[in-house]
Design an enzyme around this catalytic site. Structure first.
Site, mmCIF file in Angstrom:
data_model
loop_
_atom_site.group_PDB
_atom_site.id
_atom_site.type_symbol
_atom_site.label_atom_id
_atom_site.label_comp_id
_atom_site.label_asym_id
_atom_site.label_seq_id
_atom_site.Cartn_x
_atom_site.Cartn_y
_atom_site.Cartn_z
ATOM 1 N N HIS A 163 21.297 -7.649 79.512
ATOM 2 C CA HIS A 163 20.598 -6.540 79.550
ATOM 3 C C HIS A 163 21.567 -5.482 80.279
ATOM 4 O O HIS A 163 21.588 -4.444 79.631
ATOM 5 C CB HIS A 163 19.147 -6.637 80.092
ATOM 6 C CG HIS A 163 18.089 -7.234 79.585
ATOM 7 N ND1 HIS A 163 17.789 -8.405 80.338
ATOM 8 C CD2 HIS A 163 17.522 -7.179 78.280
ATOM 9 C CE1 HIS A 163 16.613 -9.129 79.500
ATOM 10 N NE2 HIS A 163 16.516 -8.457 78.356
ATOM 11 N N GLN A 198 3.865 -10.106 69.841
ATOM 12 C CA GLN A 198 4.928 -10.778 69.494
ATOM 13 C C GLN A 198 5.036 -12.111 69.606
ATOM 14 O O GLN A 198 5.747 -13.105 69.542
ATOM 15 C CB GLN A 198 6.175 -10.048 69.667
ATOM 16 C CG GLN A 198 6.884 -10.109 71.096
ATOM 17 C CD GLN A 198 8.041 -9.137 71.233
ATOM 18 O OE1 GLN A 198 7.814 -8.043 71.245
ATOM 19 N NE2 GLN A 198 9.277 -10.065 71.314
HETATM 20 O O1 PAF Z 1 14.309 -8.609 72.218
HETATM 21 C C1 PAF Z 1 13.193 -8.239 72.940
HETATM 22 O O2 PAF Z 1 13.151 -8.225 74.245
HETATM 23 C C2 PAF Z 1 11.868 -7.657 72.460
HETATM 24 O O3 PAF Z 1 11.628 -8.273 71.197
HETATM 25 C C3 PAF Z 1 11.847 -6.308 72.232
HETATM 26 C C4 PAF Z 1 12.949 -5.831 71.175
HETATM 27 C C5 PAF Z 1 12.147 -5.565 73.644
HETATM 28 C C6 PAF Z 1 10.480 -5.748 71.742
HETATM 29 O O4 PAF Z 1 9.367 -6.305 72.272
#
Ligand code: PAF
Length: 282
Positions: free
Chosen positions: A37, A61
């Site tokens: 990140h 998700q």
């Molecule tokens: O890759 C991720 O961390 C997640 O899928 C995202 C893009 C932040 C969406 O919640």
């Protein structure tokens, strides 16, 4: 460092500091930040005037409630990691209520079939959840460029498709996979592995590298069989899928064509922690 917990306050702040020429770089995350990140943030900071990072564990998700519950969360540690990159980064850490306003459900998307393969097949509804939240975040932040990691290659293709279909004025920047010393792809989920599991999980990338060299002289099917055998020998890992697919359409490679670009995709369980990785094959 500026931190916003609600969308209205963030939008007001951004419009107060934005000029007509200023670019906004955006790194959407679910927190439990790691060096991968941080590499996205670094690139964003280099390329933009204003930089926003979001931390939001998006419930829609997750198809597995246990995965959502166990997803690592540590806002204080995350804030320090963002500050290491730049104290000027703006953090958006909204609540579920703020993002979903009492209706925690996904919108339904048509990603031209990209959503039905691999992750989509094993995590039903996952990409509707990703599409819903990324679209909402884009509407709030209004970024010039948004940064995503190549590890989630299918997610990147889905986000690009959503941007294209909705004519969103944002450029998607794909950043290379950041790996640990043993080449395990960095992931927030790695925090849930024991030290020994984390060490042993280096085998995932090792097998991908060997699969890449096997694919030079073997079919996708033969290469896949070899990968499955390798994981059967290793009882600490359960292979969910290994797939060789066309990089653009994500359709399974049944026959090799010289002018196509192929990529291998893998999902593996180490205990009940699910890890994914990917490698370009040509
Ligand atoms: O890759 C991720 O961390 C997640 O899928 C995202 C893009 C932040 C969406 O919640």
């Amino acid at each position: 460092m500026q931190i916003f917990y609600g969308k209205v306050a963030l939008m007001e702040y951004l419009s107060s500091i934005k000029t007509t020429n200023s670019s906004i770089g955006f790194v959407p995350t679910m927190g439990a930040l790691h060096k991968g990140h941080q590499s996205l943030m670094l690139q964003s900071v280099k390329e933009n005037d204003i930089n926003v990072v979001s931390i939001f564990v998006n419930p829609t998700q997750f198809n597995n409630p246990e995965d959502l519950e166990k997803y690592p969360r540590n806002l204080e540690a995350d804030i320090l990691k963002i500050q290491e990159i730049s104290p000027d980064i703006i953090l958006f850490a909204p609540t579920v209520e703020d993002m979903y306003e009492g209706k925690t459900v996904s919108q339904s998307f048509d990603f031209d079939g990209l959503e039905n393969k691999m992750e989509g097949q094993f995590r039903p509804g996952h990409f509707d959840g990703v599409g819903t939240i990324v679209k909402r975040l884009f509407e709030i932040v209004n970024p010039t460029k948004a940064y995503f990691g190549e590890k989630d290659f299918q997610q990147v293709q889905i986000v690009k498709k959503m941007v294209e279909k909705n004519h969103l004025p944002v450029t998607i920047v794909v950043c290379p996979i950041y790996r640990e010393i043993n080449n395990l792809a960095m992931s927030s989920r790695n925090e849930r592995l024991t030290l020994q599991e984390r060490e042993e999980a280096g085998i995932i990338h090792k097998i991908l590298i060997e699969a890449k060299s096997k694919f030079i002289s073997n079919s996708a099917q033969k290469t896949s069989e070899w990968v499955k055998n390798e994981f059967e020998k290793n009882k600490n890992f359960t292979l969910e899928y290994f797939e060789i697919a066309d990089e653009e359409t994500l359709s399974t490679c049944n026959r090799k064509y010289k002018n196509k670009k192929y990529r291998a995709f893998i999902a593996v369980f180490v205990n009940n922690v699910r890890l994914i990785d990917t490698i370009s094959l040509n």
